[in-house]
Structure formats: C-alpha cells, structure tokens
Scaffold this motif. Sequence first.
Motif, mmCIF file in Angstrom:
data_model
loop_
_atom_site.group_PDB
_atom_site.id
_atom_site.type_symbol
_atom_site.label_atom_id
_atom_site.label_comp_id
_atom_site.label_asym_id
_atom_site.label_seq_id
_atom_site.Cartn_x
_atom_site.Cartn_y
_atom_site.Cartn_z
ATOM 1 N N ALA A 273 1.051 -1.094 0.061
ATOM 2 C CA ALA A 273 0.116 0.225 -0.112
ATOM 3 C C ALA A 273 0.809 1.229 0.088
ATOM 4 C CB ALA A 273 -0.946 0.111 1.248
ATOM 5 N N ALA B 164 10.746 7.025 6.643
ATOM 6 C CA ALA B 164 12.033 6.665 6.273
ATOM 7 C C ALA B 164 12.627 8.310 6.067
ATOM 8 C CB ALA B 164 12.375 5.968 5.256
ATOM 9 N N GLY C 94 13.125 12.921 -0.780
ATOM 10 C CA GLY C 94 12.398 11.860 -1.912
ATOM 11 C C GLY C 94 11.848 10.536 -1.322
ATOM 12 N N GLY C 95 11.406 9.848 -2.178
ATOM 13 C CA GLY C 95 10.721 8.689 -1.573
ATOM 14 C C GLY C 95 9.576 8.629 -0.539
ATOM 15 N N VAL C 96 9.631 7.719 0.230
ATOM 16 C CA VAL C 96 8.408 7.855 0.892
ATOM 17 C C VAL C 96 8.306 9.056 1.919
ATOM 18 C CG1 VAL C 96 9.406 6.622 3.162
ATOM 19 C CG2 VAL C 96 6.908 6.289 2.546
ATOM 20 N N ASP C 97 9.445 9.577 2.106
ATOM 21 C CA ASP C 97 9.493 11.035 2.992
ATOM 22 C C ASP C 97 8.563 12.170 2.352
ATOM 23 O OD1 ASP C 97 10.416 12.682 4.833
ATOM 24 O OD2 ASP C 97 12.451 12.875 4.445
ATOM 25 N N ALA D 109 6.656 11.749 -0.127
ATOM 26 C CA ALA D 109 5.186 11.482 -0.245
ATOM 27 C C ALA D 109 4.463 11.759 1.177
ATOM 28 C CB ALA D 109 5.011 9.923 -0.450
ATOM 29 N N CYS E 83 9.641 -0.246 4.301
ATOM 30 C CA CYS E 83 11.059 -0.764 4.279
ATOM 31 C C CYS E 83 12.107 0.237 4.505
ATOM 32 C CB CYS E 83 11.049 -1.884 3.114
ATOM 33 S SG CYS E 83 9.559 -2.578 2.581
ATOM 34 N N ILE E 84 12.547 0.535 5.619
ATOM 35 C CA ILE E 84 13.571 1.730 5.861
ATOM 36 C C ILE E 84 14.765 1.381 5.162
ATOM 37 C CG2 ILE E 84 14.758 3.001 7.868
ATOM 38 C CD1 ILE E 84 11.602 3.313 8.087
ATOM 39 N N SER E 85 15.318 2.444 4.543
ATOM 40 C CA SER E 85 16.892 2.316 4.018
ATOM 41 C C SER E 85 16.787 1.642 2.753
ATOM 42 C CB SER E 85 17.827 1.635 5.062
ATOM 43 O OG SER E 85 18.248 2.772 5.907
ATOM 44 N N THR E 86 15.700 0.872 2.150
ATOM 45 C CA THR E 86 15.805 0.092 1.113
ATOM 46 C C THR E 86 15.435 0.517 -0.133
ATOM 47 O OG1 THR E 86 13.424 -0.534 1.068
ATOM 48 C CG2 THR E 86 14.974 -1.986 2.354
ATOM 49 N N GLY E 87 15.341 1.978 -0.074
ATOM 50 C CA GLY E 87 15.194 2.507 -1.512
ATOM 51 C C GLY E 87 16.247 3.581 -1.719
ATOM 52 N N ILE E 88 16.124 4.865 -1.678
ATOM 53 C CA ILE E 88 17.323 5.588 -1.999
ATOM 54 C C ILE E 88 18.561 5.171 -1.232
ATOM 55 C CG2 ILE E 88 18.147 7.982 -2.098
ATOM 56 C CD1 ILE E 88 14.941 8.852 -2.166
ATOM 57 N N TYR E 89 18.216 4.725 0.081
ATOM 58 C CA TYR E 89 19.624 4.701 0.775
ATOM 59 C C TYR E 89 20.433 3.001 0.378
ATOM 60 C CZ TYR E 89 18.973 8.691 3.682
ATOM 61 O OH TYR E 89 19.010 10.042 4.370
ATOM 62 N N VAL F 195 4.533 -2.255 5.522
ATOM 63 C CA VAL F 195 3.808 -1.539 4.606
ATOM 64 C C VAL F 195 4.778 -1.757 3.399
ATOM 65 C CG1 VAL F 195 2.724 0.259 3.385
ATOM 66 C CG2 VAL F 195 2.469 -0.426 5.778
ATOM 67 N N PHE G 206 6.241 -1.797 -0.818
ATOM 68 C CA PHE G 206 5.470 -0.759 -2.232
ATOM 69 C C PHE G 206 5.690 -1.513 -3.365
ATOM 70 C CE2 PHE G 206 5.495 3.665 -4.025
ATOM 71 C CZ PHE G 206 4.023 3.806 -3.549
HETATM 72 P P1 ADP Z 1 15.421 5.361 2.131
HETATM 73 O O1 ADP Z 1 16.007 6.682 1.842
HETATM 74 O O2 ADP Z 1 15.199 5.103 3.722
HETATM 75 O O3 ADP Z 1 15.998 4.308 1.392
HETATM 76 P P2 ADP Z 1 13.020 5.609 0.665
HETATM 77 O O4 ADP Z 1 11.791 6.393 0.645
HETATM 78 O O5 ADP Z 1 13.868 5.956 -1.012
HETATM 79 O O6 ADP Z 1 13.704 5.580 1.969
HETATM 80 O O7 ADP Z 1 12.644 4.056 0.547
HETATM 81 C C1 ADP Z 1 12.154 3.110 1.586
HETATM 82 C C2 ADP Z 1 11.072 2.231 1.348
HETATM 83 O O8 ADP Z 1 9.867 2.926 1.080
HETATM 84 C C3 ADP Z 1 11.351 1.767 -0.226
HETATM 85 O O9 ADP Z 1 11.040 0.092 -0.130
HETATM 86 C C4 ADP Z 1 10.281 2.308 -0.976
HETATM 87 O O10 ADP Z 1 9.779 1.672 -2.211
HETATM 88 C C5 ADP Z 1 9.192 2.629 -0.190
HETATM 89 N N1 ADP Z 1 8.053 3.682 -0.521
HETATM 90 C C6 ADP Z 1 8.261 4.635 -1.351
HETATM 91 N N2 ADP Z 1 7.188 5.366 -1.349
HETATM 92 C C7 ADP Z 1 6.371 4.634 -0.382
HETATM 93 C C8 ADP Z 1 4.883 5.097 0.158
HETATM 94 N N3 ADP Z 1 4.169 6.039 -0.450
HETATM 95 N N4 ADP Z 1 4.401 4.179 0.874
HETATM 96 C C9 ADP Z 1 5.076 2.989 1.190
HETATM 97 N N5 ADP Z 1 6.537 2.701 0.942
HETATM 98 C C10 ADP Z 1 7.103 3.555 0.119
#
Ligand code: ADP
Length: 170
Positions: free
Chosen positions: A11, A24, A33-36, A38, A117-123, A154, A156
């Motif tokens: 979700a 995150a 960027g990313g979830v932050d 959003a 999923c903390i740290s698994t995107g941009i990090y 949660v 994505f």
């Molecule tokens: P980080 O910088 O900690 O890696 P990111 O936001 O880049 O944080 O990614 C962390 C996780 O959040 C990734 O798995 C990404 O796919 C997921 N993510 C990004 N947007 C959303 C969202 N709107 N809801 C839930 N998860 C999300």
Amino acid sequence: MENRRLELIKADITTLDVDAIVNAANTTLLGGGGVDGAIHRAAGPDLLEECKSLNGCPTGQAKITGGYNLKARHIIHTVGPVWSGGMHNEHALLASCYQTVMALAEKNNLSTVAIPCISTGIYGFPQEEAAKIAINETTRFLQKNKLPQKVIFVVFSDESYKIYWKLLDQ
Ligand code: ADP
C-alpha cells in the motif's frame, strides 16, 4: 501468519488509518524523496513547521510528530543508514531504527503502527537483509511489550511483498 500482531500489506503508507505511520527520513527531518516526500506532501506544510523545531535526528534514532492532514494520528520519523557495503555499522543502525520506533510507539501508547522498508530505497540497503532485521527487531520488541498491539509492514512493490511474505511465513 502465526504472530497475529504482525501484518503485511502492499500500500501507499500515506493512506493508512493507524495510530502512527513511520517515515524513512533523513537526518535533517526536513523532507526528501521517496516515502519521506510522499508523507510531507500528504500531511501538508504544518508537518514541516513541526519538523523544523526538532533539530534533526541522528541515524538510527527516531522522533515523533503529529500526523496533520494524514488519517494517521502521528508520524514517527526514523533515519536509516545509507548502505555503503555493509561494513559501516549499517546492520546495527537499521536494527536501532526499529528498536527506537517501537520504543517511541510504546511510550506514546500507540496501538497500531505502520512501517515501510526503511533504508531499502534511495539508501540502498539490500532488501532481504533489511527485511530480516525489520522482522527480527519488531518481533523481539512485541514479545516483551503489550504495545504496539499491531505492527503493519507496508511494502510498495511485489518484490518486497514476496521477500517479507517468505520470511514471515517461516
Ligand atoms: P530510504 O531513503 O530510507 O531508502 P525511500 O523512501 O527511498 O527511503 O525508500 C524506503 C522504502 O519505502 C522503499 O522500499 C520504497 O519502495 C518505499 N516507499 C516509497 N514510497 C512509499 C509509499 N508511499 N508508501 C510505502 N512505501 C513507500
């Protein structure tokens, strides 16, 4: 899933009606960027105003704010480690994120917490290793504490869903 206090959903975390969603964030706590990004967009500008008063957050720690325009009542902002090969304390720092998030939720009497999923995107933290830490640390905390009553992982993407599902099923 055996432990009924853990849930897994795919979700957009900004849409969830829970006591707290976890962000995150980065050390500035001023959005990114990313979830932050959003979460800040969905919560609205008052979130940034509160975040400005917090003076940032060290990696591996967490801070709580209101949820503003979100359905969620609170946001727990945690700063995951940037992956840089795995020899720079990344595992312990990520474990510390989950520990401090859970401790803050408990201290604030929160029942339901949704956590991405903390740290698994941009990090760039490897997904499966990160999921193992997420599940282990959360399970360990729930075994010792009555709150939070429910933790929702949660994800994505379908790939992340499969990784968590496999680990939670064991
Ligand atoms: P980080 O910088 O900690 O890696 P990111 O936001 O880049 O944080 O990614 C962390 C996780 O959040 C990734 O798995 C990404 O796919 C997921 N993510 C990004 N947007 C959303 C969202 N709107 N809801 C839930 N998860 C999300």
